[in-house]
Design a protein around this motif. Structure first.
Motif, PDB file in Angstrom:
ATOM      1  N   SER A  27       0.828  -1.210   0.000  1.00  0.00           N
ATOM      2  CA  SER A  27       0.000   0.000   0.000  1.00  0.00           C
ATOM      3  C   SER A  27       0.858   1.255   0.000  1.00  0.00           C
ATOM      4  CB  SER A  27      -0.926   0.001   1.219  1.00  0.00           C
ATOM      5  OG  SER A  27      -1.891  -1.021   1.117  1.00  0.00           O
ATOM      6  N   ILE A  28       1.917   1.227   0.798  1.00  0.00           N
ATOM      7  CA  ILE A  28       2.842   2.369   0.809  1.00  0.00           C
ATOM      8  C   ILE A  28       3.459   2.562  -0.574  1.00  0.00           C
ATOM      9  CG2 ILE A  28       5.057   3.182   1.737  1.00  0.00           C
ATOM     10  CD1 ILE A  28       4.236   1.797   4.394  1.00  0.00           C
ATOM     11  N   GLY A  29       3.814   1.438  -1.214  1.00  0.00           N
ATOM     12  CA  GLY A  29       4.383   1.519  -2.562  1.00  0.00           C
ATOM     13  C   GLY A  29       3.409   2.089  -3.568  1.00  0.00           C
ATOM     14  N   ASP A  30       2.144   1.692  -3.449  1.00  0.00           N
ATOM     15  CA  ASP A  30       1.132   2.197  -4.382  1.00  0.00           C
ATOM     16  C   ASP A  30       0.913   3.704  -4.225  1.00  0.00           C
ATOM     17  OD1 ASP A  30       0.646  -0.279  -5.525  1.00  0.00           O
ATOM     18  OD2 ASP A  30      -0.931  -0.800  -4.098  1.00  0.00           O
ATOM     19  N   VAL A  31       0.795   4.159  -2.972  1.00  0.00           N
ATOM     20  CA  VAL A  31       0.574   5.592  -2.743  1.00  0.00           C
ATOM     21  C   VAL A  31       1.817   6.391  -3.124  1.00  0.00           C
ATOM     22  CG1 VAL A  31      -0.072   7.342  -1.055  1.00  0.00           C
ATOM     23  CG2 VAL A  31      -1.092   5.069  -0.933  1.00  0.00           C
ATOM     24  N   THR A  32       2.991   5.821  -2.863  1.00  0.00           N
ATOM     25  CA  THR A  32       4.234   6.478  -3.281  1.00  0.00           C
ATOM     26  C   THR A  32       4.274   6.634  -4.795  1.00  0.00           C
ATOM     27  OG1 THR A  32       5.401   5.539  -1.379  1.00  0.00           O
ATOM     28  CG2 THR A  32       6.755   6.334  -3.209  1.00  0.00           C
ATOM     29  N   TRP A  33       3.795   5.612  -5.491  1.00  0.00           N
ATOM     30  CA  TRP A  33       3.728   5.693  -6.970  1.00  0.00           C
ATOM     31  C   TRP A  33       2.820   6.838  -7.388  1.00  0.00           C
ATOM     32  CZ3 TRP A  33      -0.391   5.230 -10.357  1.00  0.00           C
ATOM     33  CH2 TRP A  33      -0.047   5.115 -11.716  1.00  0.00           C
ATOM     34  N   SER A  36       4.594  10.081  -6.943  1.00  0.00           N
ATOM     35  CA  SER A  36       5.684  10.299  -7.899  1.00  0.00           C
ATOM     36  C   SER A  36       5.164  10.604  -9.293  1.00  0.00           C
ATOM     37  CB  SER A  36       6.608   9.074  -7.932  1.00  0.00           C
ATOM     38  OG  SER A  36       5.925   7.946  -8.456  1.00  0.00           O
ATOM     39  N   VAL A  37       4.114   9.896  -9.700  1.00  0.00           N
ATOM     40  CA  VAL A  37       3.567  10.112 -11.041  1.00  0.00           C
ATOM     41  C   VAL A  37       2.982  11.516 -11.164  1.00  0.00           C
ATOM     42  CG1 VAL A  37       1.699   9.438 -12.601  1.00  0.00           C
ATOM     43  CG2 VAL A  37       3.159   7.699 -11.585  1.00  0.00           C
ATOM     44  N   PHE A  38       2.238  11.924 -10.129  1.00  0.00           N
ATOM     45  CA  PHE A  38       1.631  13.252 -10.159  1.00  0.00           C
ATOM     46  C   PHE A  38       2.545  14.327  -9.579  1.00  0.00           C
ATOM     47  CE2 PHE A  38      -1.969  10.410 -10.540  1.00  0.00           C
ATOM     48  CZ  PHE A  38      -2.747  11.040 -11.490  1.00  0.00           C
ATOM     49  N   ILE A  43       5.791  11.992 -19.276  1.00  0.00           N
ATOM     50  CA  ILE A  43       5.087  10.799 -18.823  1.00  0.00           C
ATOM     51  C   ILE A  43       5.995   9.988 -17.909  1.00  0.00           C
ATOM     52  CG2 ILE A  43       3.961   8.683 -19.587  1.00  0.00           C
ATOM     53  CD1 ILE A  43       3.469  10.116 -22.283  1.00  0.00           C
ATOM     54  N   VAL A  44       5.457   9.580 -16.774  1.00  0.00           N
ATOM     55  CA  VAL A  44       6.215   8.780 -15.810  1.00  0.00           C
ATOM     56  C   VAL A  44       5.760   7.342 -15.932  1.00  0.00           C
ATOM     57  CG1 VAL A  44       6.744   8.388 -13.384  1.00  0.00           C
ATOM     58  CG2 VAL A  44       6.477  10.725 -14.246  1.00  0.00           C
ATOM     59  N   LEU A  45       6.666   6.468 -16.311  1.00  0.00           N
ATOM     60  CA  LEU A  45       6.347   5.047 -16.423  1.00  0.00           C
ATOM     61  C   LEU A  45       7.123   4.275 -15.362  1.00  0.00           C
ATOM     62  CD1 LEU A  45       6.341   4.418 -20.286  1.00  0.00           C
ATOM     63  CD2 LEU A  45       4.397   4.792 -18.769  1.00  0.00           C
ATOM     64  N   SER A  46       6.419   3.851 -14.341  1.00  0.00           N
ATOM     65  CA  SER A  46       6.990   2.999 -13.299  1.00  0.00           C
ATOM     66  C   SER A  46       5.909   2.030 -12.871  1.00  0.00           C
ATOM     67  CB  SER A  46       7.476   3.840 -12.111  1.00  0.00           C
ATOM     68  OG  SER A  46       6.434   4.641 -11.597  1.00  0.00           O
ATOM     69  N   LEU A  47       6.284   1.060 -12.042  1.00  0.00           N
ATOM     70  CA  LEU A  47       5.375  -0.035 -11.751  1.00  0.00           C
ATOM     71  C   LEU A  47       4.998  -0.055 -10.280  1.00  0.00           C
ATOM     72  CD1 LEU A  47       3.987  -2.486 -13.071  1.00  0.00           C
ATOM     73  CD2 LEU A  47       5.974  -3.857 -12.407  1.00  0.00           C
ATOM     74  N   PRO A  48       3.767   0.300  -9.924  1.00  0.00           N
ATOM     75  CA  PRO A  48       3.326   0.193  -8.537  1.00  0.00           C
ATOM     76  C   PRO A  48       3.014  -1.261  -8.203  1.00  0.00           C
ATOM     77  CG  PRO A  48       1.517   0.938  -9.893  1.00  0.00           C
ATOM     78  CD  PRO A  48       2.713   0.838 -10.800  1.00  0.00           C
ATOM     79  N   ILE A  88      -1.286   2.699 -18.711  1.00  0.00           N
ATOM     80  CA  ILE A  88      -2.519   3.372 -19.123  1.00  0.00           C
ATOM     81  C   ILE A  88      -2.860   4.506 -18.164  1.00  0.00           C
ATOM     82  CG2 ILE A  88      -5.030   3.044 -19.309  1.00  0.00           C
ATOM     83  CD1 ILE A  88      -4.434   0.276 -20.527  1.00  0.00           C
ATOM     84  N   TRP A  89      -2.720   4.257 -16.858  1.00  0.00           N
ATOM     85  CA  TRP A  89      -2.960   5.319 -15.886  1.00  0.00           C
ATOM     86  C   TRP A  89      -2.053   6.522 -16.146  1.00  0.00           C
ATOM     87  CZ3 TRP A  89      -3.174   1.931 -10.823  1.00  0.00           C
ATOM     88  CH2 TRP A  89      -4.472   1.425 -10.665  1.00  0.00           C
ATOM     89  N   SER A  90      -0.781   6.249 -16.406  1.00  0.00           N
ATOM     90  CA  SER A  90       0.174   7.346 -16.636  1.00  0.00           C
ATOM     91  C   SER A  90      -0.163   8.124 -17.902  1.00  0.00           C
ATOM     92  CB  SER A  90       1.595   6.787 -16.729  1.00  0.00           C
ATOM     93  OG  SER A  90       2.023   6.280 -15.483  1.00  0.00           O
ATOM     94  N   TYR A  91      -0.517   7.394 -18.962  1.00  0.00           N
ATOM     95  CA  TYR A  91      -0.842   8.073 -20.224  1.00  0.00           C
ATOM     96  C   TYR A  91      -2.102   8.930 -20.081  1.00  0.00           C
ATOM     97  CZ  TYR A  91       2.487   4.801 -22.346  1.00  0.00           C
ATOM     98  OH  TYR A  91       3.622   4.083 -22.667  1.00  0.00           O
ATOM     99  N   ILE A  92      -3.118   8.374 -19.432  1.00  0.00           N
ATOM    100  CA  ILE A  92      -4.369   9.134 -19.280  1.00  0.00           C
ATOM    101  C   ILE A  92      -4.158  10.323 -18.342  1.00  0.00           C
ATOM    102  CG2 ILE A  92      -6.770   9.037 -18.511  1.00  0.00           C
ATOM    103  CD1 ILE A  92      -6.847   6.122 -19.381  1.00  0.00           C
TER     104      ILE A  92
END
Length: 597
Positions: A129-135, A138-140, A155-160, A172-176
């Motif tokens: 969960s910490i990794g997902d929120v950190t992603w 970072s993306v935003f 565009i930020v491409l990394s893997l949560p 897809i999330w990053s592109y949108i």
């Protein structure tokens, strides 16, 4: 019930998603409760304290993400919804586990079984969960340190962790998200990436649509300052609109008025891509057909297809009517739709400076869109004829070739098919003395007679068949070319000719007797008898035509009567016995021939 538990249970309610405010606030409320519960634990105190540290760290990141969401007018919700929902589920498990460690009674200690393995599993989930929120942060670029989307970066491409088994989701999330928040050049890049992903497979298309990709693509399509952006958005939407469900998503996002407005943009490269999109949507969805018609895109397409016909000095008698028709459409469009005429006028100006191959590509895609709008639609077919479209289609069939000619021809097939079963359309568009109807018939007969390409010849034959009820008995020039095709080496051509001639000789055609005699006079019986030895499909249609000819006194020679009677008696016990309607028709024809003999 605890209000918090009620809110948590709503997260799994798929039919109606909770408001985003509720999604964002629930994990923070849960984290606060966990931190309070940790202070009351009596067993596994060290493990619970470690849970508190994880939750406190997670809570701080959650609050940063919520501050960003609340301060951004139109932020991209989907990753927030998905990640915050998953985080809430993990925090709910943590709260339940920590509460089990509060010693209240001997009975509770006895029935509550908590082990170290439970904490190990929980720590793994909290880390994820910490990794997902950190992603998300970072993306935003919530902290303004990583040069991410919100900071105007790329565009930020990394893997949560949430997408560890499905990396496409995070892309897809990053592109949108980039389409929502980035600079225009990055938005264009993101649209191209989504277009590429959607070309790969249908699953990617479904994910892009489910994750909210259509709305920002439509917004990018409206970017008047950048034809490149409009082209990128058009291509992405084209790749997404590959079936009815996907197309209806675009419609539901109010995409049709946007698409039509952009189509009237005088940029020819933009118009080419948008015409493809119109054709694709109309192909898969009748609602789209109707929607585009309401926006009068048919009038625009007809105008654009005809724009350079005004400068053609080498027109014959039929083409003089074309000039008259073009002036009429200009007058109509001036009254109905100034924007359409503006586009047409610009096209006239650019016709001398745009490369010819680009003009052909442009017209090819416009004609393809017109074909798809006409397909299966009586209303749209009528709109085309009312816009003088038949005149321009005849001219394009005469002078065009390749895909452009095929598209125009297939549009005529759709219009004539609609007219076959709609008397009002048939009478208004294909009157005997109508210049447009004459121009179309002339071109169809020319293609039937001169073309060696079955792709061209077969649609022309079908269109003539659809118009069978419009031809007077004296117009025998239509029957001759069809009879000649009965001997064509391509069996499909021969079969379609039989089907077309059946429409001239069936009971529904008022002049069936006269047309039957004409077919026999043009020596149609010998090749027709040969077709009775073909495949079952060919035999079926050939038998139908033979029966019509026999029943309508078209066969006068005794030898031919005996020959036909023998063939029908043989067919009665073979192919006809498998079709009740054909068996009845053959029996009537045999009875009629026996009376004559």
């Amino acid at each position: 019930m605890d209000p918090l538990i009620f809110q948590f249970n709503q997260l799994d309610h798929h039919h109606q998603q909770p408001p985003i405010d509720q999604i964002l606030s629930l994990p923070i409320v849960l984290s606060d409760r966990i931190l309070h519960a940790v202070d009351d634990t009596k067993s596994y105190k060290l493990e619970c304290a470690d849970v508190g540290k994880h939750v406190d760290r997670l809570s701080q990141k959650l609050r940063s993400a919520v501050r960003f969401a609340n301060s951004t007018p139109s932020f991209y919700e989907r990753p927030f919804r998905r990640i915050f929902t998953d985080v809430a589920k993990t925090l709910n498990r943590a709260l339940i586990l920590v509460r089990k460690c509060r010693r209240r009674s001997i009975f509770r200690r006895f029935v509550t079984i908590v082990g170290v393995a439970d904490f190990r599993k929980l720590f793994s989930q909290l880390d994820a969960s910490i990794g997902d929120v950190t992603w998300l942060l970072s993306v935003f670029d919530v902290d303004g340190e990583s040069g991410g989307i919100a900071d105007g970066g790329g565009i930020v491409l990394s893997l949560p962790p949430i997408a560890s088994n499905d990396p496409i989701l995070s892309w897809i999330w990053s592109y949108i998200a980039s389409l929502h928040l980035c600079a225009l050049n990055v938005k264009i890049e993101a649209a191209h990436e989504l277009s590429s992903l959607s070309r790969d497979n249908d699953r990617n298309k479904k994910m892009i649509i489910e994750e909210g990709g259509v709305s920002p693509l439509l917004k990018l399509l409206k970017e008047k300052s950048s034809p490149e952006a409009q082209i990128a958005a058009s291509m992405a939407l084209f790749n997404l609109a590959n079936d009815q469900n996907n197309t209806q998503v675009i419609v539901n996002e109010h995409g049709i008025p946007i698409i039509v407005q952009v189509f009237r943009n005088p940029q020819i490269l933009v118009q080419i891509e948008v015409a493809k999109l119109i054709a694709r949507m109309a192909e898969h969805d009748s609602v789209s057909q109707e929607g585009f018609a309401r926006e009068n895109v048919i009038g625009t397409l007809v105008s654009l297809l005809s724009f350079d016909m005004l400068i053609d000095d080498d027109l014959g008698k039929t083409n003089k009517f074309l000039k008259k028709g073009i002036r009429s459409i200009v007058e109509i469009n001036t009254q109905v739709e100034r924007s359409s005429i503006t586009c047409c006028d610009y096209s006239n100006k650019r016709g001398k400076k745009e490369p010819q191959d680009l003009i052909i590509e442009f017209k090819t895609n416009c004609s393809g869109a017109l074909w798809m709008l006409a397909r299966g639609s009586i209303a749209n077919s009528r709109k085309i004829t009312e816009s003088k479209g038949l005149l321009y289609l005849a001219k394009l069939i005469e002078n065009g070739n390749g895909e452009l000619q095929v598209n125009c021809l297939m549009t005529i097939v759709e219009i004539t098919a609609a007219a076959e079963y709609n008397p009002d359309l048939r009478r208004s568009a294909f009157k005997t003395n109508s210049p447009s109807a004459k121009a179309i018939v002339d071109q169809l007969l020319r293609l039937i007679t001169e073309s060696d390409n079955p792709v061209i010849k077969i649609p022309a034959i079908k269109a003539i068949g659809h118009l069978a009820r419009t031809f007077p008995s004296r117009q025998t020039r239509v029957i001759g070319p069809l009879v000649k095709q009965l001997s064509h080496k391509n069996l499909t051509v021969g079969t379609e000719s039989v089907i077309a001639l059946c429409k001239f000789t069936c009971e529904e055609n008022f002049l069936h007797a006269e047309h039957s005699k004409t077919i026999v006079e043009f020596k149609g019986l010998p090749p027709l008898m040969n077709l009775l030895r073909g495949s079952e499909r060919i035999q079926y249609h050939a038998l139908v035509l033979v029966c019509y000819l026999a029943m309508h006194d078209g066969i006068n020679e005794p030898f031919e009567q005996r020959r036909i009677l023998t063939a029908l008696e043989g067919a009665e016990n073979s192919v006809a016995c498998r079709y009740s309607e054909l068996r009845e028709l053959v029996a009537h024809a045999i009875h009629h021939l026996k009376i004559l003999s």
